[in-house]
Design an enzyme around this catalytic site. Structure first.
Site, PDB file in Angstrom:
ATOM      1  N   GLY A   1       0.844  -1.188   0.000  1.00 45.79           N
ATOM      2  CA  GLY A   1       0.000   0.000   0.000  1.00 45.79           C
ATOM      3  C   GLY A   1       0.876   1.232   0.000  1.00 45.79           C
ATOM      4  O   GLY A   1       2.104   1.141   0.127  1.00 45.79           O
TER       5      GLY A   1
ATOM      6  N   GLN B   1       3.586   9.803   1.916  1.00 46.28           N
ATOM      7  CA  GLN B   1       4.862   9.153   1.598  1.00 46.28           C
ATOM      8  C   GLN B   1       5.489   9.693   0.323  1.00 46.28           C
ATOM      9  O   GLN B   1       6.684   9.494   0.092  1.00 46.28           O
ATOM     10  CB  GLN B   1       4.677   7.633   1.473  1.00 46.28           C
ATOM     11  CG  GLN B   1       4.314   6.972   2.801  1.00 46.28           C
ATOM     12  CD  GLN B   1       4.214   5.476   2.626  1.00 46.28           C
ATOM     13  OE1 GLN B   1       3.171   4.959   2.287  1.00 46.28           O
ATOM     14  NE2 GLN B   1       5.311   4.774   2.853  1.00 46.28           N
TER      15      GLN B   1
ATOM     16  N   CYS C   1       7.692  -0.936   5.621  1.00 52.35           N
ATOM     17  CA  CYS C   1       7.138   0.313   5.096  1.00 52.35           C
ATOM     18  C   CYS C   1       8.133   0.870   4.088  1.00 52.35           C
ATOM     19  O   CYS C   1       9.342   0.860   4.343  1.00 52.35           O
ATOM     20  CB  CYS C   1       6.928   1.303   6.242  1.00 52.35           C
ATOM     21  SG  CYS C   1       6.254   2.893   5.731  1.00 52.35           S
ATOM     22  N   LEU C   2       7.629   1.365   2.965  1.00 51.50           N
ATOM     23  CA  LEU C   2       8.524   1.925   1.949  1.00 51.50           C
ATOM     24  C   LEU C   2       9.275   3.148   2.469  1.00 51.50           C
ATOM     25  O   LEU C   2      10.313   3.508   1.922  1.00 51.50           O
ATOM     26  CB  LEU C   2       7.729   2.289   0.689  1.00 51.50           C
ATOM     27  CG  LEU C   2       7.041   1.112  -0.019  1.00 51.50           C
ATOM     28  CD1 LEU C   2       6.245   1.615  -1.214  1.00 51.50           C
ATOM     29  CD2 LEU C   2       8.038   0.054  -0.443  1.00 51.50           C
TER      30      LEU C   2
ATOM     31  N   HIS D   1      -2.257   0.294   8.791  1.00 52.84           N
ATOM     32  CA  HIS D   1      -0.909   0.823   8.543  1.00 52.84           C
ATOM     33  C   HIS D   1      -0.980   2.062   7.647  1.00 52.84           C
ATOM     34  O   HIS D   1      -0.381   3.107   7.956  1.00 52.84           O
ATOM     35  CB  HIS D   1      -0.046  -0.269   7.892  1.00 52.84           C
ATOM     36  CG  HIS D   1       1.330   0.198   7.504  1.00 52.84           C
ATOM     37  ND1 HIS D   1       2.474  -0.269   8.089  1.00 52.84           N
ATOM     38  CD2 HIS D   1       1.739   1.111   6.567  1.00 52.84           C
ATOM     39  CE1 HIS D   1       3.524   0.333   7.552  1.00 52.84           C
ATOM     40  NE2 HIS D   1       3.104   1.180   6.618  1.00 52.84           N
ATOM     41  N   GLU D   2      -1.724   1.950   6.534  1.00 55.21           N
ATOM     42  CA  GLU D   2      -1.772   3.073   5.584  1.00 55.21           C
ATOM     43  C   GLU D   2      -2.462   4.289   6.196  1.00 55.21           C
ATOM     44  O   GLU D   2      -2.018   5.428   6.008  1.00 55.21           O
ATOM     45  CB  GLU D   2      -2.458   2.654   4.285  1.00 55.21           C
ATOM     46  CG  GLU D   2      -1.730   1.567   3.506  1.00 55.21           C
ATOM     47  CD  GLU D   2      -0.249   1.831   3.310  1.00 55.21           C
ATOM     48  OE1 GLU D   2       0.144   3.003   3.197  1.00 55.21           O
ATOM     49  OE2 GLU D   2       0.518   0.855   3.278  1.00 55.21           O
TER      50      GLU D   2
ATOM     51  N   HIS E   1      -0.455   6.559   8.420  1.00 57.06           N
ATOM     52  CA  HIS E   1       0.361   7.576   7.741  1.00 57.06           C
ATOM     53  C   HIS E   1      -0.380   8.914   7.673  1.00 57.06           C
ATOM     54  O   HIS E   1       0.253   9.980   7.689  1.00 57.06           O
ATOM     55  CB  HIS E   1       0.705   7.129   6.312  1.00 57.06           C
ATOM     56  CG  HIS E   1       1.855   6.171   6.217  1.00 57.06           C
ATOM     57  ND1 HIS E   1       3.142   6.505   6.543  1.00 57.06           N
ATOM     58  CD2 HIS E   1       1.907   4.882   5.801  1.00 57.06           C
ATOM     59  CE1 HIS E   1       3.943   5.464   6.340  1.00 57.06           C
ATOM     60  NE2 HIS E   1       3.214   4.464   5.888  1.00 57.06           N
TER      61      HIS E   1
HETATM   62 NI    NI Z   1       4.034   2.583   5.364  1.00 57.01          NI
END
Ligand code: NI
Length: 177
Positions: free
Chosen positions: A47, A52, A100-101, A142-143, A146
């Site tokens: 995701g 991000q 996480c990216l 998680h998303e 952010h």
């Molecule tokens: Ni993330």
């Protein structure tokens, strides 16, 4: 459409609450979502949230393809979720490994609600509502974290369960995260 740079932990923009989207169906919103989709797939993420890529709007995307990092991810339909609201449907919490990216190369054990209802809108402003569990519920939590300026390491209960992916899981193919 293009792959955008993903900003990494330490950048203060990842800690700011995102603003709600006010206008749907605009070329700008469609371009943002197309770029997010390209970026997520290029990086094999499960995701991606708009902050991000340094856009402070309440937009997340997830699912829709088989990520080698997250084999369960193909069970989740590709979803655009804007201005989301989350509601835990039970107190049941489960620990699971996340990456996480914006925290490349790392994994941590994170508690998440198992049963979740989420509501929001797609890019055209149509309502989205789903009741989900387990990995799908984890990805959404998680998303959406952010959008509140929360990164998963902030939720790890025991920091001994935080480390480099290739050390924690030796022998697994090293993803470039
Ligand atoms: Ni993330």
């Amino acid at each position: 459409m293009s792959v955008r740079d993903v900003i990494r932990m330490g950048d203060p923009r990842l800690l700011e609450p995102a603003r709600p989207v006010e206008r749907f169906g605009t070329p700008e919103l469609r371009e943002l979502i197309a770029d997010m989709s390209d970026t997520m797939r290029a990086q094999n993420g499960a995701g991606l949230a708009a902050p991000q890529i340094a856009v402070g709007l309440q937009v997340v995307i997830f699912g829709g393809f088989r990520s080698p990092r997250y084999p369960e991810s193909d069970e989740i339909p590709y979803t655009v979720l804007i201005n989301p609201e989350l509601e835990a449907l039970s107190d049941e919490v489960e620990e699971g490994w996340e990456g996480c990216l914006s925290v490349p190369g790392m994994r941590g054990l994170v508690p998440r609600y198992r049963h979740l209802r989420y509501r929001g809108f797609d890019d055209e402003g149509r309502p989205v509502e789903r009741t989900v569990a387990d990995f799908h519920a984890r990805v959404v939590q998680h998303e959406c974290d952010h959008l509140a300026g929360i990164l998963y390491p902030m939720r790890i209960r025991d920091l001994r369960n935080f480390g480099f992916a290739d050390v924690l899981f030796p022998g697994q193919p090293l993803q470039d995260d």
